[in-house]
Design a protein around this motif. Structure first.
Motif, mmCIF file in Angstrom:
data_model
loop_
_atom_site.group_PDB
_atom_site.id
_atom_site.type_symbol
_atom_site.label_atom_id
_atom_site.label_comp_id
_atom_site.label_asym_id
_atom_site.label_seq_id
_atom_site.Cartn_x
_atom_site.Cartn_y
_atom_site.Cartn_z
ATOM 1 N N PRO A 76 2.629 -3.344 0.182
ATOM 2 C CA PRO A 76 3.298 -4.104 1.254
ATOM 3 C C PRO A 76 4.802 -4.074 1.097
ATOM 4 O O PRO A 76 5.328 -3.977 -0.025
ATOM 5 C CB PRO A 76 2.737 -5.515 1.079
ATOM 6 N N ASP A 77 5.513 -4.135 2.203
ATOM 7 C CA ASP A 77 6.978 -4.133 2.150
ATOM 8 C C ASP A 77 7.511 -5.357 1.422
ATOM 9 O O ASP A 77 8.517 -5.283 0.712
ATOM 10 C CB ASP A 77 7.550 -4.080 3.572
ATOM 11 N N ASP A 78 6.822 -6.472 1.606
ATOM 12 C CA ASP A 78 7.228 -7.730 0.982
ATOM 13 C C ASP A 78 6.353 -7.959 -0.249
ATOM 14 O O ASP A 78 5.122 -8.102 -0.123
ATOM 15 C CB ASP A 78 7.067 -8.882 1.972
ATOM 16 N N PRO A 79 6.915 -7.990 -1.448
ATOM 17 C CA PRO A 79 6.091 -8.184 -2.657
ATOM 18 C C PRO A 79 5.308 -9.490 -2.645
ATOM 19 O O PRO A 79 4.293 -9.597 -3.342
ATOM 20 C CB PRO A 79 7.121 -8.152 -3.795
ATOM 21 N N ARG A 80 5.726 -10.452 -1.834
ATOM 22 C CA ARG A 80 4.970 -11.705 -1.760
ATOM 23 C C ARG A 80 3.607 -11.510 -1.119
ATOM 24 O O ARG A 80 2.748 -12.398 -1.186
ATOM 25 C CB ARG A 80 5.786 -12.752 -0.989
ATOM 26 N N GLN A 81 3.393 -10.353 -0.502
ATOM 27 C CA GLN A 81 2.109 -10.048 0.123
ATOM 28 C C GLN A 81 1.168 -9.282 -0.816
ATOM 29 O O GLN A 81 0.099 -8.828 -0.380
ATOM 30 C CB GLN A 81 2.341 -9.236 1.395
ATOM 31 N N LEU A 82 1.559 -9.151 -2.064
ATOM 32 C CA LEU A 82 0.740 -8.358 -2.993
ATOM 33 C C LEU A 82 -0.641 -8.962 -3.227
ATOM 34 O O LEU A 82 -1.628 -8.229 -3.389
ATOM 35 C CB LEU A 82 1.474 -8.194 -4.329
ATOM 36 N N TYR A 83 -0.735 -10.286 -3.257
ATOM 37 C CA TYR A 83 -2.062 -10.892 -3.443
ATOM 38 C C TYR A 83 -2.969 -10.574 -2.259
ATOM 39 O O TYR A 83 -4.156 -10.251 -2.432
ATOM 40 C CB TYR A 83 -1.944 -12.406 -3.636
ATOM 41 N N ALA A 84 -2.431 -10.659 -1.062
ATOM 42 C CA ALA A 84 -3.217 -10.329 0.129
ATOM 43 C C ALA A 84 -3.599 -8.850 0.120
ATOM 44 O O ALA A 84 -4.723 -8.483 0.510
ATOM 45 C CB ALA A 84 -2.424 -10.669 1.392
ATOM 46 N N TRP A 85 -2.674 -8.001 -0.322
ATOM 47 C CA TRP A 85 -2.961 -6.566 -0.441
ATOM 48 C C TRP A 85 -4.101 -6.327 -1.424
ATOM 49 O O TRP A 85 -5.009 -5.526 -1.160
ATOM 50 C CB TRP A 85 -1.680 -5.859 -0.898
ATOM 51 N N MET A 86 -4.076 -7.023 -2.546
ATOM 52 C CA MET A 86 -5.132 -6.909 -3.555
ATOM 53 C C MET A 86 -6.476 -7.338 -2.986
ATOM 54 O O MET A 86 -7.499 -6.658 -3.154
ATOM 55 C CB MET A 86 -4.776 -7.758 -4.778
ATOM 56 N N ASP A 87 -6.502 -8.473 -2.300
ATOM 57 C CA ASP A 87 -7.754 -8.981 -1.729
ATOM 58 C C ASP A 87 -8.316 -8.020 -0.680
ATOM 59 O O ASP A 87 -9.534 -7.823 -0.587
ATOM 60 C CB ASP A 87 -7.528 -10.358 -1.105
ATOM 61 N N ALA A 88 -7.433 -7.419 0.108
ATOM 62 C CA ALA A 88 -7.880 -6.463 1.127
ATOM 63 C C ALA A 88 -8.525 -5.244 0.466
ATOM 64 O O ALA A 88 -9.522 -4.702 0.962
ATOM 65 C CB ALA A 88 -6.706 -6.029 2.004
ATOM 66 N N ASN A 89 -7.961 -4.814 -0.676
ATOM 67 C CA ASN A 89 -8.539 -3.690 -1.405
ATOM 68 C C ASN A 89 -9.923 -4.038 -1.928
ATOM 69 O O ASN A 89 -10.855 -3.219 -1.846
ATOM 70 C CB ASN A 89 -7.631 -3.293 -2.565
ATOM 71 N N VAL A 90 -10.070 -5.237 -2.449
ATOM 72 C CA VAL A 90 -11.370 -5.688 -2.951
ATOM 73 C C VAL A 90 -12.407 -5.671 -1.827
ATOM 74 O O VAL A 90 -13.541 -5.195 -2.008
ATOM 75 C CB VAL A 90 -11.265 -7.099 -3.553
ATOM 76 N N ASP A 91 -12.024 -6.179 -0.660
ATOM 77 C CA ASP A 91 -12.945 -6.216 0.476
ATOM 78 C C ASP A 91 -13.328 -4.807 0.920
ATOM 79 O O ASP A 91 -14.505 -4.528 1.203
ATOM 80 C CB ASP A 91 -12.317 -6.969 1.652
ATOM 81 N N ALA A 92 -12.347 -3.903 0.974
ATOM 82 C CA ALA A 92 -12.611 -2.538 1.424
ATOM 83 C C ALA A 92 -13.539 -1.808 0.455
ATOM 84 O O ALA A 92 -14.483 -1.122 0.869
ATOM 85 C CB ALA A 92 -11.298 -1.777 1.580
ATOM 86 N N VAL A 93 -13.280 -1.967 -0.848
ATOM 87 C CA VAL A 93 -14.131 -1.332 -1.855
ATOM 88 C C VAL A 93 -15.543 -1.907 -1.787
ATOM 89 O O VAL A 93 -16.536 -1.174 -1.876
ATOM 90 C CB VAL A 93 -13.536 -1.510 -3.263
ATOM 91 N N GLY A 94 -15.629 -3.218 -1.617
ATOM 92 C CA GLY A 94 -16.931 -3.865 -1.520
ATOM 93 C C GLY A 94 -17.745 -3.350 -0.344
ATOM 94 O O GLY A 94 -18.957 -3.119 -0.461
ATOM 95 N N GLU A 95 -17.103 -3.162 0.795
ATOM 96 C CA GLU A 95 -17.809 -2.654 1.981
ATOM 97 C C GLU A 95 -18.274 -1.222 1.764
ATOM 98 O O GLU A 95 -19.384 -0.852 2.173
ATOM 99 C CB GLU A 95 -16.898 -2.741 3.206
ATOM 100 N N ARG A 96 -17.444 -0.412 1.143
ATOM 101 C CA ARG A 96 -17.840 0.985 0.872
ATOM 102 C C ARG A 96 -19.020 1.038 -0.096
ATOM 103 O O ARG A 96 -19.942 1.849 0.073
ATOM 104 C CB ARG A 96 -16.663 1.770 0.292
#
Length: 479
Positions: A76-96
């Protein structure tokens, strides 16, 4: 970032002035080492504190970082969004992974490893990276006492198993290689050492390149989709998946290494906006180092069973070229003559097939050559290790899936079958444990019965045995 790279290069030149052997222009062999990922990797493992090693690895790492384009980092452009970025990755991996499990449940084939030998070959090929697991965080130890580095230091110590040998990640992988016979098959392709070299170089210089170290860690500790598949299919093939499953658990985004990776980046982030932007750019460069080298999925997909068998025969030819009698001839040539020319091994295997010594795509038991390798009285017993035997077996079986993943081989216990299927590694362990418990219980009951005999049941030991037997016999069953 340009300033950091320039500083590294300047420091390299200063080191070269003190020790001329570090300067590639003065010492050609040093330049060669810097150009070879394998040699640099081995040097960093064997002699990490040597000034020449430090100078070469520093310059090499600076060049790697300079080649990274921060704009390509999927952060993410804003480092404060890193937690949300991490959670989105977890969700995407889980769905796959959920979709993968659905495909397998519907009868789909394995998607990472075709055969057991494919999986074992994969383990050998990824070894240069796995055997330096966690090394990129070694430099964080120099900041012990600085609370900002605490997540990185904790992650590093957990990679080391906190001193518990059974949890040390490198020990776990080393033991896995030995247990499966995949050790001794270290890759020769230089590119397979590149990612490990990155991690070792970060370990040596991360105490200075704190943003790059944290950025690499941020990317490496996020749970990848292929890790789930690797663990699932190793287990299915009867190979201990624990090294990979422990990474699924310890790297979790809730409280594990994935979250600690985000914590570390934010902890180290400067408050000044300008400095923060520069720091985050360096984080992105470190993050992109995760893509250097050959990926695990690429290694798995590049497996060619025929090429592996040829390589096995070429390695063995040196030791068998004078070990055979001359009465057996293949296409007019003695076996010794064939083996004296490793480059002829592809043709030798073709001739073995032409003369029906090897019958591919059928039960290997139908091949005379396999009979020379397998069995208590096989005349070539011990010539090939467990991995090599598995590779030859799988290659002969080919498309004959009914015979995979193969027979009991040296160094490998038979896996029990339930409903016509071999149990996976974990299920086989549970099966063995359950049956061992039953045997122990049966033995204990037998001892109790002996003490309940007419001649001894009234003794103190007999009375205690009577109580124990009654409690066991009339215990309320657990629902």
């Amino acid at each position: 970032m340009a300033f950091v790279i320039d500083e590294l290069q300047d420091d390299f030149q200063r080191t070269s002035a003190v020790n001329p052997s570090v300067n590639p222009s003065i010492h050609p062999s040093a330049a060669h080492i810097a150009d070879s990922h394998t040699q640099l990797y081995q040097r960093m493992v064997r002699d990490p504190e040597c000034p020449e090693t430090l100078g070469l690895s520093r310059a090499w790492l600076a060049r790697q970082l300079a080649a990274m384009d921060p704009a390509k980092a999927e952060l993410p452009d804003d480092p404060r969004q890193l937690y949300a970025w991490m959670d989105a990755n977890v969700d995407a991996v889980g769905e796959r992974y959920k979709a993968y499990l659905a495909r397998r449940k519907a009868g789909g084939k394995r998607e990472m490893f075709m055969t057991r030998s494919h999986a074992l070959h994969f383990l050998a090929q990824v070894a240069p990276t796995k055997l330096v697991d966690g090394s990129w965080l070694y430099g964080s130890l120099r900041h012990q006492g600085d609370a900002r580095f605490e997540p990185l230091i904790r992650t590093y110590l957990e990679e080391l198993g906190m001193g518990d040998e059974s949890q040390n990640h490198v020990t776990l992988f080393s033991n896995l290689l030995r247990a499966t016979g995949a050790d001794g098959w270290e890759p020769t392709a230089d590119a397979l050492y590149e990612q490990g070299a990155v991690q070792l170089a970060l370990g040596l210089h991360g105490h200075e390149l704190t943003a790059e170290m944290a950025g690499f860690n941020l990317g490496y500790e996020q749970l990848p989709y292929h890790l789930h598949i690797t663990a699932y299919e190793l287990d299915e093939l009867g190979i201990d998946p624990y090294y990979f499953t422990v990474h699924v658990t310890v790297d979790n985004a809730g409280s594990g290494h994935a979250r600690q990776g985000v914590d570390a980046v934010l902890n180290l982030m400067p408050e000044d906006p300008v400095e923060q932007a520069e720091f985050y750019e360096r984080v992105k460069r470190g993050f992109l180092l995760n893509d250097v080298g050959i990926s695990s999925t690429s290694i798995a997909s590049s497996f060619d069973p025929g090429e592996v068998v040829v390589e096995i025969f070429q390695k063995k030819s040196r030791y068998g070229r004078a070990a055979h009698a001359d009465y057996c001839r293949i296409a007019g040539r003695t076996v010794n003559n064939w083996l004296s020319m490793p480059e002829d091994m592809p043709e030798f295997l073709q001739q073995l097939q032409a003369q029906r010594w090897i019958v591919r795509h059928q039960d290997p038991a139908q091949s005379k050559f396999w009979g020379l390798l397998s069995g208590a009285h096989a005349c070539m017993f011990g010539v090939f290790n467990a991995f090599e035997l598995q590779a030859i077996y799988d290659w002969i079986a080919g498309d004959c899936e009914a015979y995979l993943p193969g027979p009991v081989l040296p160094g490998r216990e038979a896996r029990p079958m339930v409903n016509g299927r071999h149990l996976g590694f974990r299920a086989a362990q549970r099966y063995a444990s359950r049956h061992a418990s039953r045997k122990q219980a049966a033995a204990a009951t037998s001892d109790l019965i002996a003490q309940l005999a007419p001649g001894s049941h009234y003794t103190p030991e007999g009375l205690a045995a009577t109580r124990a037997f009654a409690e066991h016999a009339y215990a309320t069953p657990v629902a």
